[in-house]
Design a protein around this motif. Structure first.
Motif, PDB file in Angstrom:
ATOM      1  N   THR A 124       0.836  -1.199   0.000  1.00  0.00           N
ATOM      2  CA  THR A 124       0.000   0.000   0.000  1.00  0.00           C
ATOM      3  C   THR A 124       0.873   1.251   0.000  1.00  0.00           C
ATOM      4  O   THR A 124       0.581   2.225  -0.701  1.00  0.00           O
ATOM      5  N   GLY A 125       1.963   1.218   0.756  1.00  0.00           N
ATOM      6  CA  GLY A 125       2.911   2.331   0.754  1.00  0.00           C
ATOM      7  C   GLY A 125       3.491   2.562  -0.635  1.00  0.00           C
ATOM      8  O   GLY A 125       3.612   3.706  -1.089  1.00  0.00           O
ATOM      9  N   LEU A 126       3.835   1.485  -1.317  1.00  0.00           N
ATOM     10  CA  LEU A 126       4.341   1.609  -2.693  1.00  0.00           C
ATOM     11  C   LEU A 126       3.284   2.223  -3.608  1.00  0.00           C
ATOM     12  O   LEU A 126       3.589   3.081  -4.435  1.00  0.00           O
ATOM     13  N   ALA A 127       2.048   1.768  -3.452  1.00  0.00           N
ATOM     14  CA  ALA A 127       0.959   2.296  -4.284  1.00  0.00           C
ATOM     15  C   ALA A 127       0.757   3.789  -4.023  1.00  0.00           C
ATOM     16  O   ALA A 127       0.556   4.572  -4.964  1.00  0.00           O
ATOM     17  N   PHE A 128       0.820   4.183  -2.753  1.00  0.00           N
ATOM     18  CA  PHE A 128       0.701   5.613  -2.430  1.00  0.00           C
ATOM     19  C   PHE A 128       1.825   6.407  -3.077  1.00  0.00           C
ATOM     20  O   PHE A 128       1.595   7.482  -3.629  1.00  0.00           O
ATOM     21  N   ASN A 129       3.043   5.887  -3.001  1.00  0.00           N
ATOM     22  CA  ASN A 129       4.169   6.593  -3.627  1.00  0.00           C
ATOM     23  C   ASN A 129       3.953   6.754  -5.127  1.00  0.00           C
ATOM     24  O   ASN A 129       4.242   7.813  -5.690  1.00  0.00           O
ATOM     25  N   GLN A 130       3.449   5.717  -5.786  1.00  0.00           N
ATOM     26  CA  GLN A 130       3.175   5.796  -7.223  1.00  0.00           C
ATOM     27  C   GLN A 130       2.073   6.803  -7.520  1.00  0.00           C
ATOM     28  O   GLN A 130       2.101   7.487  -8.538  1.00  0.00           O
ATOM     29  N   LEU A 131       1.099   6.894  -6.638  1.00  0.00           N
ATOM     30  CA  LEU A 131       0.009   7.847  -6.805  1.00  0.00           C
ATOM     31  C   LEU A 131       0.500   9.280  -6.609  1.00  0.00           C
ATOM     32  O   LEU A 131       0.165  10.182  -7.381  1.00  0.00           O
ATOM     33  N   TYR A 132       1.299   9.501  -5.574  1.00  0.00           N
ATOM     34  CA  TYR A 132       1.786  10.837  -5.250  1.00  0.00           C
ATOM     35  C   TYR A 132       2.820  11.365  -6.241  1.00  0.00           C
ATOM     36  O   TYR A 132       2.866  12.561  -6.511  1.00  0.00           O
ATOM     37  N   ARG A 133       3.701  10.480  -6.745  1.00  0.00           N
ATOM     38  CA  ARG A 133       4.858  10.927  -7.535  1.00  0.00           C
ATOM     39  C   ARG A 133       4.505  11.905  -8.646  1.00  0.00           C
ATOM     40  O   ARG A 133       5.046  13.017  -8.673  1.00  0.00           O
ATOM     41  N   PRO A 134       3.611  11.574  -9.584  1.00  0.00           N
ATOM     42  CA  PRO A 134       3.341  12.538 -10.665  1.00  0.00           C
ATOM     43  C   PRO A 134       2.651  13.814 -10.179  1.00  0.00           C
ATOM     44  O   PRO A 134       2.889  14.894 -10.724  1.00  0.00           O
ATOM     45  N   LEU A 135       1.836  13.698  -9.148  1.00  0.00           N
ATOM     46  CA  LEU A 135       1.154  14.885  -8.616  1.00  0.00           C
ATOM     47  C   LEU A 135       2.152  15.845  -7.972  1.00  0.00           C
ATOM     48  O   LEU A 135       2.059  17.059  -8.139  1.00  0.00           O
ATOM     49  N   LEU A 136       3.110  15.283  -7.249  1.00  0.00           N
ATOM     50  CA  LEU A 136       4.101  16.116  -6.573  1.00  0.00           C
ATOM     51  C   LEU A 136       5.156  16.655  -7.530  1.00  0.00           C
ATOM     52  O   LEU A 136       5.692  17.736  -7.305  1.00  0.00           O
ATOM     53  N   GLU A 137       5.436  15.903  -8.588  1.00  0.00           N
ATOM     54  CA  GLU A 137       6.389  16.410  -9.596  1.00  0.00           C
ATOM     55  C   GLU A 137       5.907  17.728 -10.174  1.00  0.00           C
ATOM     56  O   GLU A 137       6.702  18.618 -10.459  1.00  0.00           O
ATOM     57  N   GLU A 138       4.589  17.871 -10.317  1.00  0.00           N
ATOM     58  CA  GLU A 138       4.015  19.099 -10.856  1.00  0.00           C
ATOM     59  C   GLU A 138       4.299  20.313  -9.980  1.00  0.00           C
ATOM     60  O   GLU A 138       4.369  21.436 -10.474  1.00  0.00           O
ATOM     61  N   ILE A 139       4.467  20.085  -8.671  1.00  0.00           N
ATOM     62  CA  ILE A 139       4.750  21.217  -7.775  1.00  0.00           C
ATOM     63  C   ILE A 139       6.203  21.211  -7.307  1.00  0.00           C
ATOM     64  O   ILE A 139       6.589  22.005  -6.447  1.00  0.00           O
ATOM     65  N   GLY A 140       7.005  20.308  -7.847  1.00  0.00           N
ATOM     66  CA  GLY A 140       8.437  20.306  -7.583  1.00  0.00           C
ATOM     67  C   GLY A 140       8.871  19.723  -6.252  1.00  0.00           C
ATOM     68  O   GLY A 140       9.910  20.106  -5.721  1.00  0.00           O
ATOM     69  N   LEU A 141       8.074  18.804  -5.709  1.00  0.00           N
ATOM     70  CA  LEU A 141       8.420  18.183  -4.436  1.00  0.00           C
ATOM     71  C   LEU A 141       8.487  16.667  -4.568  1.00  0.00           C
ATOM     72  O   LEU A 141       7.747  16.078  -5.363  1.00  0.00           O
ATOM     73  N   THR A 142       9.337  16.057  -3.757  1.00  0.00           N
ATOM     74  CA  THR A 142       9.303  14.611  -3.597  1.00  0.00           C
ATOM     75  C   THR A 142       8.323  14.303  -2.458  1.00  0.00           C
ATOM     76  O   THR A 142       7.917  15.203  -1.713  1.00  0.00           O
ATOM     77  N   TYR A 143       7.972  13.038  -2.294  1.00  0.00           N
ATOM     78  CA  TYR A 143       7.051  12.674  -1.224  1.00  0.00           C
ATOM     79  C   TYR A 143       7.618  13.027   0.158  1.00  0.00           C
ATOM     80  O   TYR A 143       6.914  13.652   0.964  1.00  0.00           O
ATOM     81  N   PRO A 144       8.882  12.702   0.469  1.00  0.00           N
ATOM     82  CA  PRO A 144       9.401  13.113   1.783  1.00  0.00           C
ATOM     83  C   PRO A 144       9.415  14.637   1.966  1.00  0.00           C
ATOM     84  O   PRO A 144       9.131  15.137   3.057  1.00  0.00           O
ATOM     85  N   GLN A 145       9.723  15.379   0.912  1.00  0.00           N
ATOM     86  CA  GLN A 145       9.697  16.839   1.000  1.00  0.00           C
ATOM     87  C   GLN A 145       8.273  17.331   1.254  1.00  0.00           C
ATOM     88  O   GLN A 145       8.060  18.265   2.034  1.00  0.00           O
ATOM     89  N   PHE A 146       7.310  16.716   0.606  1.00  0.00           N
ATOM     90  CA  PHE A 146       5.897  17.048   0.816  1.00  0.00           C
ATOM     91  C   PHE A 146       5.529  16.857   2.286  1.00  0.00           C
ATOM     92  O   PHE A 146       4.896  17.725   2.897  1.00  0.00           O
ATOM     93  N   LEU A 147       5.941  15.732   2.873  1.00  0.00           N
ATOM     94  CA  LEU A 147       5.630  15.473   4.280  1.00  0.00           C
ATOM     95  C   LEU A 147       6.250  16.526   5.190  1.00  0.00           C
ATOM     96  O   LEU A 147       5.610  17.000   6.126  1.00  0.00           O
ATOM     97  N   VAL A 148       7.485  16.918   4.906  1.00  0.00           N
ATOM     98  CA  VAL A 148       8.142  17.954   5.695  1.00  0.00           C
ATOM     99  C   VAL A 148       7.366  19.263   5.585  1.00  0.00           C
ATOM    100  O   VAL A 148       7.086  19.919   6.596  1.00  0.00           O
ATOM    101  N   MET A 149       7.005  19.637   4.370  1.00  0.00           N
ATOM    102  CA  MET A 149       6.285  20.897   4.179  1.00  0.00           C
ATOM    103  C   MET A 149       4.931  20.871   4.878  1.00  0.00           C
ATOM    104  O   MET A 149       4.554  21.847   5.542  1.00  0.00           O
TER     105      MET A 149
END
Length: 154
Positions: free
Chosen positions: A26-51
């Motif tokens: 499920t964690g892998l699936a979430f990462n796959q879901l988040y990756r393209p969405l976060l690329e649009e705003i210039g963040l990685t998933y860990p960076q998103f969590l920090v922000m």
């Protein structure tokens, strides 16, 4: 391929029946879901969590942020350096205790907040569960995580 016999007649469940595998996949699936969405705003998933953590509580110390995100300083420090280099956060020494590093979100970092909220909304829609279901799952996972942490701490 043949199955390896279990020692002492212990039963080993199939992979799809292991809770850890369900959480991991499920964690892998979430990462796959988040990756393209976060690329649009210039963040990685860990960076998103920090922000997200900093948007919710400005002025955290690095130690507090690490505790909130379950990250050690060797993982967190390079992440923070990249966010600072991108102009999204600022790190400064606490004038009351020079050993502490305070974190604050810059104006540029705050400008990403609405886009990040849209990412979170898109993920909620993609997952397709109610807010109540999400809270129940989060509570259950929190109990599991806390029991694991307590066990490893003793």
């Amino acid at each position: 391929m043949t199955a390896v016999p279990a020692a002492n007649n212990a039963e080993l469940p199939e992979i799809e029946h292991l809770l850890c595998f369900s959480i991991y996949s499920t964690g892998l699936a979430f990462n796959q879901l988040y990756r393209p969405l976060l690329e649009e705003i210039g963040l990685t998933y860990p960076q998103f969590l920090v922000m997200v953590a900093l948007w919710s509580q400005e002025g955290r110390t690095v130690k507090e942020l690490g505790e909130a995100l379950f990250l050690d300083s060797s993982t967190l420090t390079p992440l923070l350096k990249r966010l600072e280099a991108a102009g999204l956060i600022r790190r400064s020494r606490n004038p009351k205790d020079e050993r502490q590093v305070l974190l604050s979100v810059t104006e540029q970092g705050n400008s990403l907040r609405n886009a990040a909220a849209e990412v979170a909304c898109a993920v909620r829609e993609a997952v397709g569960i109610t807010a109540e279901q999400a809270k129940a799952i989060q509570a259950s996972l929190g109990v599991i995580r806390d029991k694991i942490h307590a066990r490893s701490a003793s």
